[in-house]
Design an enzyme around this catalytic site. Structure first.
Site, PDB file in Angstrom:
ATOM      1  N   CYS A  71       0.801  -1.226   0.000  1.00  0.00           N
ATOM      2  CA  CYS A  71       0.000   0.000   0.000  1.00  0.00           C
ATOM      3  C   CYS A  71       0.832   1.274   0.000  1.00  0.00           C
ATOM      4  O   CYS A  71       0.408   2.274  -0.539  1.00  0.00           O
ATOM      5  CB  CYS A  71      -0.884   0.026   1.247  1.00  0.00           C
ATOM      6  SG  CYS A  71      -1.965  -1.389   1.409  1.00  0.00           S
ATOM      7  N   GLU A 118      -5.997  -6.021  -4.223  1.00  0.00           N
ATOM      8  CA  GLU A 118      -6.522  -5.197  -3.122  1.00  0.00           C
ATOM      9  C   GLU A 118      -5.506  -4.122  -2.780  1.00  0.00           C
ATOM     10  O   GLU A 118      -4.295  -4.367  -2.812  1.00  0.00           O
ATOM     11  CB  GLU A 118      -6.789  -6.094  -1.907  1.00  0.00           C
ATOM     12  CG  GLU A 118      -7.333  -5.377  -0.679  1.00  0.00           C
ATOM     13  CD  GLU A 118      -6.240  -4.990   0.321  1.00  0.00           C
ATOM     14  OE1 GLU A 118      -6.558  -4.304   1.302  1.00  0.00           O
ATOM     15  OE2 GLU A 118      -5.065  -5.370   0.108  1.00  0.00           O
ATOM     16  N   ARG A 162     -13.059   0.529   7.637  1.00  0.00           N
ATOM     17  CA  ARG A 162     -11.905   0.118   6.823  1.00  0.00           C
ATOM     18  C   ARG A 162     -12.305   0.109   5.347  1.00  0.00           C
ATOM     19  O   ARG A 162     -12.949  -0.819   4.876  1.00  0.00           O
ATOM     20  CB  ARG A 162     -11.414  -1.265   7.242  1.00  0.00           C
ATOM     21  CG  ARG A 162     -10.047  -1.625   6.642  1.00  0.00           C
ATOM     22  CD  ARG A 162      -9.554  -2.973   7.126  1.00  0.00           C
ATOM     23  NE  ARG A 162      -8.145  -3.169   6.809  1.00  0.00           N
ATOM     24  CZ  ARG A 162      -7.133  -2.767   7.558  1.00  0.00           C
ATOM     25  NH1 ARG A 162      -7.364  -2.145   8.689  1.00  0.00           N
ATOM     26  NH2 ARG A 162      -5.878  -2.991   7.184  1.00  0.00           N
ATOM     27  N   ARG A 164     -11.245  -0.077   1.464  1.00  0.00           N
ATOM     28  CA  ARG A 164     -10.188  -0.559   0.582  1.00  0.00           C
ATOM     29  C   ARG A 164     -10.738  -0.685  -0.834  1.00  0.00           C
ATOM     30  O   ARG A 164     -11.942  -0.917  -1.023  1.00  0.00           O
ATOM     31  CB  ARG A 164      -9.664  -1.933   1.042  1.00  0.00           C
ATOM     32  CG  ARG A 164      -8.865  -1.897   2.349  1.00  0.00           C
ATOM     33  CD  ARG A 164      -7.541  -1.172   2.164  1.00  0.00           C
ATOM     34  NE  ARG A 164      -6.695  -1.180   3.353  1.00  0.00           N
ATOM     35  CZ  ARG A 164      -6.671  -0.235   4.268  1.00  0.00           C
ATOM     36  NH1 ARG A 164      -7.518   0.788   4.197  1.00  0.00           N
ATOM     37  NH2 ARG A 164      -5.825  -0.285   5.282  1.00  0.00           N
TER      38      ARG A 164
END
Length: 329
Positions: A71, A118, A162, A164
């Site tokens: 990330c 992801e 959260r 994503r």
């Protein structure tokens, strides 16, 4: 039908858990040694190390590629940090920024039926959208996949805010819809352990520091500082830095200082099963769960992906002529 899949940037196997009911993992890769320990304990398999040193021809044939690629180059925090250090970020980053290209070269060589990637929500907006435009162009134009993406908040399935981005691709122009995730989910109190070691309670010194820090920034009009969790709601996002002081998610305690979540509570916050083994130190465990996926979200995406492959329903010609616009939103 059973599917062969590979698990890249595997972390501790959160994405793998969701796909195991549908087949077999034939290759895994994770460079972090401590994460490898956790992965080995839970899956009986030692992941390969640095993906950059692995020839794509040596990776086994597979139907589905899974990758929670790093990330930091695309995250808001990562970008700010690198800018302050005068370093490049995103695709210009010489170390992590190129790791998407490792995914691309493997897809090009192995041509899997489908993939799931992801990343952080900010991937879409990074560098004014240019980074994600490059990624999509590679996946669609260069590699020829039909791509869908959606930002999903896990808080309807786990008690944590959260968000994503999930990117799903198919070699064939298959129809696919992301799962509907409830807007409201379980309260934070359901993941808490009954008996918690005193070592998780903040010391007077740390608690005083966090309070003073928050007060200082509040006077400046900033929202920085600790987060005292509402046990009847959801928590802030669990991050890899949680091991430092736990300040983003603190559990109130009657008559004493608040405490950090335990590693097991962090596992539950991310939706890992109760029998998931935690074999590393608290510090390493906090980093691992902070970097992981919310497993129940991936469970539902995996189910939809398998359904799409097995239904084998193609997008109509009109949509194809329009360049699959609606499919990629």
């Amino acid at each position: 039908m059973l599917y062969r899949f590979i698990d890249l940037f595997a972390g501790i196997g959160g994405i793998r858990l969701a796909f195991e009911p549908y087949g077999t993992c034939v290759f895994s890769c994770e460079w972090d040694v401590k994460a490898q320990e956790t992965y080995m304990a839970n899956f009986g398999e030692q992941p390969h190390g640095d993906i950059r040193s692995i020839d794509e021809k040596d990776i086994p044939p597979h139907d589905i590629l899974l990758a929670g690629f790093p990330c930091q180059p695309f995250s808001i925090a990562g970008v700010s940090k690198k800018k302050s250090l005068g370093r490049e970020h995103g695709f210009l980053d010489e170390t992590q920024g190129t790791l998407f290209w490792d995914i691309a070269r493997i897809i090009k060589e192995k041509q899997p039926q489908a993939f799931l990637l992801e990343n952080v929500k900010n991937l879409r907006s990074h560098d004014k959208g240019k980074t994600y435009k490059v990624i999509k162009n590679v996946l669609e134009e260069e590699l020829g996949y039909t791509v869908y993406d959606e930002v999903i908040n896990a808080k309807g399935l786990v008690p944590q805010n959260r968000e994503r981005i999930y990117i799903v691709g198919f070699k064939k122009p298959l129809k696919f819809e992301f799962p509907d995730i409830p807007k409201e989910g379980p309260p934070l109190r359901v993941i808490l352990e009954e008996k918690v070691d005193e070592k998780y309670t903040l010391s007077d010194k740390l608690w005083s520091y966090l309070q003073a820090y928050k007060e200082k920034h509040a006077k400046k009009g900033n929202g920085f500082g600790y987060g005292l969790a509402d046990l009847d709601s959801y928590s802030r996002t669990l991050s890899a830095r949680y091991y430092k002081d736990g300040s983003e998610i603190l559990i109130p305690q009657e008559g004493k200082n608040p405490r950090k979540l335990t590693p097991r509570e962090c596992a539950r916050l991310q939706g890992f099963p109760e029998d998931f083994k935690i074999v590393v130190s608290d510090t390493a465990a906090y980093k691992q769960f902070g970097n992981s996926v919310a497993v129940p979200v991936v469970w539902r995406i995996a189910e939809r992906m398998i359904q799409a492959i097995e239904r084998d329903e193609l997008l109509n010609e009109k949509v194809e002529e329009e360049g699959l616009k609606y499919a990629t939103k």
